[in-house]
Design an enzyme around this catalytic site. Sequence first.
Site, PDB file in Angstrom:
ATOM      1  N   GLY A  76      40.718  43.214  31.393  1.00 44.98           N
ATOM      2  CA  GLY A  76      40.165  42.511  32.540  1.00 44.98           C
ATOM      3  C   GLY A  76      39.347  43.456  33.397  1.00 44.98           C
ATOM      4  O   GLY A  76      39.609  44.657  33.425  1.00 44.98           O
ATOM      5  N   GLN A 134      35.262  46.352  40.840  1.00 45.04           N
ATOM      6  CA  GLN A 134      35.518  47.632  40.165  1.00 45.04           C
ATOM      7  C   GLN A 134      34.236  48.327  39.709  1.00 45.04           C
ATOM      8  O   GLN A 134      34.258  49.515  39.416  1.00 45.04           O
ATOM      9  CB  GLN A 134      36.443  47.426  38.962  1.00 45.04           C
ATOM     10  CG  GLN A 134      37.843  46.998  39.343  1.00 45.04           C
ATOM     11  CD  GLN A 134      38.665  46.728  38.111  1.00 45.04           C
ATOM     12  OE1 GLN A 134      38.722  45.592  37.638  1.00 45.04           O
ATOM     13  NE2 GLN A 134      39.290  47.761  37.583  1.00 45.04           N
ATOM     14  N   CYS A 138      45.314  49.803  34.956  1.00 37.51           N
ATOM     15  CA  CYS A 138      44.072  49.389  35.607  1.00 37.51           C
ATOM     16  C   CYS A 138      42.968  50.354  35.221  1.00 37.51           C
ATOM     17  O   CYS A 138      43.180  51.576  35.208  1.00 37.51           O
ATOM     18  CB  CYS A 138      44.272  49.386  37.120  1.00 37.51           C
ATOM     19  SG  CYS A 138      42.827  48.846  38.046  1.00 37.51           S
ATOM     20  N   LEU A 139      41.796  49.818  34.910  1.00 33.41           N
ATOM     21  CA  LEU A 139      40.661  50.681  34.549  1.00 33.41           C
ATOM     22  C   LEU A 139      40.234  51.565  35.721  1.00 33.41           C
ATOM     23  O   LEU A 139      39.625  52.609  35.512  1.00 33.41           O
ATOM     24  CB  LEU A 139      39.484  49.830  34.058  1.00 33.41           C
ATOM     25  CG  LEU A 139      39.747  49.052  32.764  1.00 33.41           C
ATOM     26  CD1 LEU A 139      38.547  48.178  32.417  1.00 33.41           C
ATOM     27  CD2 LEU A 139      40.093  49.985  31.625  1.00 33.41           C
ATOM     28  N   HIS A 150      46.189  40.008  38.745  1.00 29.58           N
ATOM     29  CA  HIS A 150      45.771  41.399  38.941  1.00 29.58           C
ATOM     30  C   HIS A 150      44.285  41.452  39.304  1.00 29.58           C
ATOM     31  O   HIS A 150      43.890  42.133  40.257  1.00 29.58           O
ATOM     32  CB  HIS A 150      46.054  42.188  37.653  1.00 29.58           C
ATOM     33  CG  HIS A 150      45.559  43.601  37.664  1.00 29.58           C
ATOM     34  ND1 HIS A 150      46.420  44.675  37.764  1.00 29.58           N
ATOM     35  CD2 HIS A 150      44.315  44.127  37.564  1.00 29.58           C
ATOM     36  CE1 HIS A 150      45.716  45.795  37.729  1.00 29.58           C
ATOM     37  NE2 HIS A 150      44.430  45.485  37.605  1.00 29.58           N
ATOM     38  N   GLU A 151      43.464  40.732  38.542  1.00 32.57           N
ATOM     39  CA  GLU A 151      42.015  40.786  38.770  1.00 32.57           C
ATOM     40  C   GLU A 151      41.608  40.078  40.058  1.00 32.57           C
ATOM     41  O   GLU A 151      40.715  40.547  40.776  1.00 32.57           O
ATOM     42  CB  GLU A 151      41.257  40.218  37.572  1.00 32.57           C
ATOM     43  CG  GLU A 151      41.463  40.973  36.274  1.00 32.57           C
ATOM     44  CD  GLU A 151      41.143  42.461  36.329  1.00 32.57           C
ATOM     45  OE1 GLU A 151      40.331  42.890  37.184  1.00 32.57           O
ATOM     46  OE2 GLU A 151      41.731  43.220  35.541  1.00 32.57           O
ATOM     47  N   HIS A 202      41.921  42.325  42.906  1.00 37.54           N
ATOM     48  CA  HIS A 202      40.764  43.223  43.075  1.00 37.54           C
ATOM     49  C   HIS A 202      39.702  42.595  43.972  1.00 37.54           C
ATOM     50  O   HIS A 202      39.098  43.282  44.789  1.00 37.54           O
ATOM     51  CB  HIS A 202      40.124  43.562  41.726  1.00 37.54           C
ATOM     52  CG  HIS A 202      40.752  44.704  41.016  1.00 37.54           C
ATOM     53  ND1 HIS A 202      40.790  45.983  41.530  1.00 37.54           N
ATOM     54  CD2 HIS A 202      41.358  44.776  39.807  1.00 37.54           C
ATOM     55  CE1 HIS A 202      41.394  46.784  40.678  1.00 37.54           C
ATOM     56  NE2 HIS A 202      41.758  46.069  39.629  1.00 37.54           N
TER      57      HIS A 202
END
Length: 168
Positions: free
Chosen positions: A46, A51, A92-93, A134-135, A138
């Site tokens: 994701g 991000q 997480c990226l 989660h996304e 963000h």
Amino acid sequence: MSLLTILEYPDERLRTRAQPVETVDDDLRRLINDMFDTMYDAPGIGLAATQVDVHKRVIVMDVSEEKNHPLVLINPEVTPLGEEREPLQEGCLSIPEYYAEVPRALRVHLKAQDRNGKAYELEADGLLAHCIQHEVDHLEGVLFVDYLSPLKRDRVKKKMLKRQKTAS
């Protein structure tokens, strides 16, 4: 294919609240394509526009093993279904190489638009429900480390700053 730069914690731009998408056009679809390329290359499941320092309410994800079920969420609205929560290991990226268990709603209802601006709804559970939550966090400027104790969050911050200093 164009790979975008993924912001890393504790970059303050990750705390920016994303704005609603007003128009779904070719520029937005290009961003979506670039976000998918970036997410798959990372590799991740994701990626929120926040991000990659684009503060629009856009998310791409693909939780399939084969990476063949891409999902686009424009202006997502998420409602937990029930009170039940389940902790799942999250990464997480924007926080590479760090994982922690985060309790989230087991099931959610999602309203969003697809890459063409068409509205859709779905109910999700398991990994997809976790990933959606989660996304969407963000887009609100919230990171999964915000669910950890201040001590753990501080350790992650120090680790990330050290990693960034070593990389430069």
